[in-house]
Design a protein around this motif. Structure first.
Motif, PDB file in Angstrom:
ATOM      1  N   UNK A   1       0.844  -1.194   0.000  1.00 24.86           N
ATOM      2  CA  UNK A   1       0.000   0.000   0.000  1.00 24.86           C
ATOM      3  C   UNK A   1       0.885   1.253   0.000  1.00 24.86           C
ATOM      4  N   UNK A   2       0.568   2.190  -0.853  1.00 20.61           N
ATOM      5  CA  UNK A   2       1.323   3.439  -0.916  1.00 20.61           C
ATOM      6  C   UNK A   2       1.029   4.278   0.324  1.00 20.61           C
ATOM      7  N   UNK A   3       2.055   4.796   0.942  1.00 16.88           N
ATOM      8  CA  UNK A   3       1.948   5.638   2.121  1.00 16.88           C
ATOM      9  C   UNK A   3       2.243   7.064   1.681  1.00 16.88           C
ATOM     10  N   UNK A   4       1.216   7.907   1.653  1.00 13.30           N
ATOM     11  CA  UNK A   4       1.381   9.263   1.117  1.00 13.30           C
ATOM     12  C   UNK A   4       2.346  10.099   1.942  1.00 13.30           C
ATOM     13  N   UNK A  14      14.558  13.568  -2.583  1.00 15.06           N
ATOM     14  CA  UNK A  14      15.101  13.153  -3.865  1.00 15.06           C
ATOM     15  C   UNK A  14      15.063  11.661  -4.116  1.00 15.06           C
ATOM     16  N   UNK A  15      14.318  10.896  -3.289  1.00 10.04           N
ATOM     17  CA  UNK A  15      14.191   9.452  -3.496  1.00 10.04           C
ATOM     18  C   UNK A  15      13.116   9.207  -4.552  1.00 10.04           C
ATOM     19  N   UNK A  16      13.452   8.451  -5.592  1.00  6.81           N
ATOM     20  CA  UNK A  16      12.545   8.271  -6.720  1.00  6.81           C
ATOM     21  C   UNK A  16      11.982   6.858  -6.839  1.00  6.81           C
ATOM     22  N   UNK A  17      12.313   5.984  -5.907  1.00  8.06           N
ATOM     23  CA  UNK A  17      11.877   4.603  -6.034  1.00  8.06           C
ATOM     24  C   UNK A  17      10.451   4.439  -5.502  1.00  8.06           C
ATOM     25  N   UNK A  18       9.563   3.961  -6.334  1.00  8.21           N
ATOM     26  CA  UNK A  18       8.158   3.835  -5.958  1.00  8.21           C
ATOM     27  C   UNK A  18       7.927   2.706  -4.960  1.00  8.21           C
ATOM     28  N   UNK A  19       8.845   1.734  -4.880  1.00  5.72           N
ATOM     29  CA  UNK A  19       8.638   0.573  -4.007  1.00  5.72           C
ATOM     30  C   UNK A  19       9.424   0.684  -2.705  1.00  5.72           C
ATOM     31  N   UNK A  24       7.800  -1.571   0.329  1.00  4.57           N
ATOM     32  CA  UNK A  24       8.836  -2.591   0.178  1.00  4.57           C
ATOM     33  C   UNK A  24       8.706  -3.705   1.217  1.00  4.57           C
ATOM     34  N   UNK A  25       8.087  -3.408   2.370  1.00  4.47           N
ATOM     35  CA  UNK A  25       7.983  -4.388   3.448  1.00  4.47           C
ATOM     36  C   UNK A  25       6.947  -5.442   3.105  1.00  4.47           C
ATOM     37  N   UNK A  26       7.185  -6.657   3.544  1.00  3.92           N
ATOM     38  CA  UNK A  26       6.279  -7.765   3.281  1.00  3.92           C
ATOM     39  C   UNK A  26       5.699  -8.289   4.589  1.00  3.92           C
ATOM     40  N   UNK A  27       4.531  -8.916   4.554  1.00  2.00           N
ATOM     41  CA  UNK A  27       3.904  -9.365   5.800  1.00  2.00           C
ATOM     42  C   UNK A  27       4.433 -10.682   6.345  1.00  2.00           C
ATOM     43  N   UNK A  28       5.079 -11.484   5.493  1.00  2.00           N
ATOM     44  CA  UNK A  28       5.545 -12.793   5.945  1.00  2.00           C
ATOM     45  C   UNK A  28       6.811 -12.673   6.799  1.00  2.00           C
ATOM     46  N   UNK A  29       6.990 -13.622   7.712  1.00  5.09           N
ATOM     47  CA  UNK A  29       8.135 -13.640   8.610  1.00  5.09           C
ATOM     48  C   UNK A  29       9.187 -14.594   8.047  1.00  5.09           C
ATOM     49  N   UNK A 191      -3.210   3.179   8.438  1.00  4.20           N
ATOM     50  CA  UNK A 191      -1.923   2.845   7.830  1.00  4.20           C
ATOM     51  C   UNK A 191      -1.009   2.122   8.804  1.00  4.20           C
ATOM     52  N   UNK A 192      -1.368   2.106  10.074  1.00  2.00           N
ATOM     53  CA  UNK A 192      -0.639   1.314  11.047  1.00  2.00           C
ATOM     54  C   UNK A 192       0.253   2.114  11.977  1.00  2.00           C
ATOM     55  N   UNK A 193       0.788   1.398  12.961  1.00  2.00           N
ATOM     56  CA  UNK A 193       1.718   1.960  13.939  1.00  2.00           C
ATOM     57  C   UNK A 193       3.127   1.472  13.626  1.00  2.00           C
ATOM     58  N   UNK A 194       4.108   2.184  14.172  1.00  2.00           N
ATOM     59  CA  UNK A 194       5.508   1.858  13.919  1.00  2.00           C
ATOM     60  C   UNK A 194       6.310   2.319  15.120  1.00  2.00           C
TER      61      UNK A 194
END
Length: 307
Positions: A1-4, A14-19, A24-29, A191-194
Motif C-alpha cells: 500500500x502506498x503511504x502518502x 530526492x528518493x525516486x523509487x516507488x517501491x 517494500x515491506x512484506x507481511x511474511x516472517x 496505515x498502522x503503527x511503527x
C-alpha cells in the motif's frame, strides 16, 4: 500500500523509487527473522491509547518469549505492566476482533541487529498475538553496544512505582540530555503503527525546557517510515530507558519535522517534540545492561547546538 506521508518525505529528499518504504515491506516472517525474534529478551512496542495518544513501551521475558507462530503471526508472552501507559489498551476484552494497530522493534544492542514488525495485536490471556503486516530488518547504524549482565528480582515495574506529569522534572531533563538512545512510536489510523530506534552521541537530544526536545534526524535507510507517519499525524511517543536501573521514561506529545537542520553535524533535518505527558516507571525493565561502545556512525555532538 502506498503511504502518502512517506512519499512526500521521499520526494523532498530526492528518493525516486516507488517501491521504497512501506511498499517494500512484506507481511511474511522469514525464517532468519523468526530465529532472531526467538533469541530476544526485550521487544519495544508502539501504539495509541484509547484517547489517541501514542506511547512507546518495552516488553521483556526470557529468550523465546516472542516467537513466530505461522508465517504471519507473532506471539509475545508478555503484557504491559500495570503502571505502563499502554496497560489499559490490552486489558481483558480490549483488542478483540481485528486488534489494535501496533509497531514492534526487536533490537539486540550487543550485536547491533534489529528488526521491525508492524501489524495488529490482540490480547490472548497473558500474551499478545500479533497479525503481521510489515516485517523487515534495519541497518546497524547509530546503535550503541550493550550487554545484559544482570536482572532485578520480582516482576518488572512493581518495586519502583510510577509518576505522571505534564512537564519534565529537572532530573528527567538531565536523563534525556545524557541519553545516547531512545525509541520513537508513531501511528496513522488505517496505515498502522511503527516504532523505531534513534541513537547518537550523548547530548544528541537537546532539552529546550520542561516541555520541549529537539533531536537530529541522521541519514538512514531512505524508508522514512517514522517521518512519513509524522507527515500525516504529528502525535508521537518516546521511550527513554535507564540501562543501569531499568527505569523507563515514557513521553507522549507532538512532533514537528523541520527540513532545515540548522548546521547540526550529520543532520538531514531536525525534529521538535512537545511533551503532553511524561510517565516515569521505576524498574520497568528487569535487566541491567553494561555499556560497550558507541557506534562509529554517530556524528559529533556540539554542546549548545539547538538548531
Amino acid at each position: 500500500m502506498r503511504h502518502e506521508g512517506e512519499a512526500a518525505v521521499q520526494r523532498r529528499s530526492g528518493v525516486r523509487r516507488a517501491d521504497w518504504g512501506s511498499a517494500r515491506a512484506r507481511p511474511e516472517i522469514p525464517a532468519v527473522a523468526g530465529d532472531f525474534l526467538r533469541a530476544q529478551r526485550m521487544i519495544v512496542i508502539g501504539a495509541a491509547d484509547a484517547s489517541g495518544r501514542v506511547w512507546a513501551s518495552a516488553l521483556t521475558g526470557p529468550a523465546g518469549f516472542a516467537r513466530p507462530a505461522g508465517e504471519r503471526t507473532v506471539v509475545v508472552g508478555a503484557l504491559p505492566g500495570r503502571h505502563d501507559p499502554l496497560a489499559a489498551l490490552f486489558r481483558d476484552g480490549a483488542g478483540a476482533g481485528g486488534g489494535h494497530e501496533i509497531g514492534m522493534l526487536a533490537i539486540e544492542p550487543a550485536t547491533r541487529r534489529r528488526m521491525r514488525v508492524n501489524g495488529r495485536a490482540r490480547r490472548d490471556g497473558d500474551r499478545l498475538t500479533v497479525r503481521t503486516d510489515q516485517v523487515y530488518a534495519n541497518c546497524p547504524k547509530y546503535i550503541q553496544t550493550r550487554e545484559i549482565t544482570g536482572a532485578a528480582a520480582g516482576p518488572p515495574g512493581e518495586a519502583g512505582g510510577a509518576s505522571a506529569a505534564e512537564t519534565l522534572t529537572p532530573r528527567q531533563q538531565a536523563w534525556i540530555g545524557r541519553a545516547d538512545t531512545f525509541f520513537a512510536a508513531t501511528r496513522v489510523a488505517g496505515l498502522g503503527a511503527d516504532v523505531s530506534h534513534r541513537g547518537g552521541g550523548p547530548g544528541f537530544v537537546r532539552v529546550l525546557g520542561d516541555r520541549r526536545l529537539v533531536w537530529p534526524e541522521y541519514a538512514g535507510n531512505l524508508m522514512y517510515m517514522t517521518l512519513g507517519n509524522l507527515e500525516l499525524d504529528e502525535r508521537c511517543g518516546l521511550l527513554f530507558l535507564d540501562w543501569e536501573s531499568g527505569d523507563a521514561l515514557h513521553l507522549t506529545g507532538r512532533a514537528r519535522v523541520e527540513e532545515d537542520p540548522g548546521g547540526v553535524p550529520g543532520a538531514e533535518r531536525l525534529v521538535t517534540f512537545d511533551v503532553d505527558e511524561a510517565v516515569q516507571v521505576g524498574g520497568a525493565v528487569p535487566f541491567r545492561w553494561t555499556f560497550g561502545e558507541y557506534s562509529r556512525h554517530n556524528p559529533p555532538v556540539i554542546p549548545g547546538t539547538d538548531g
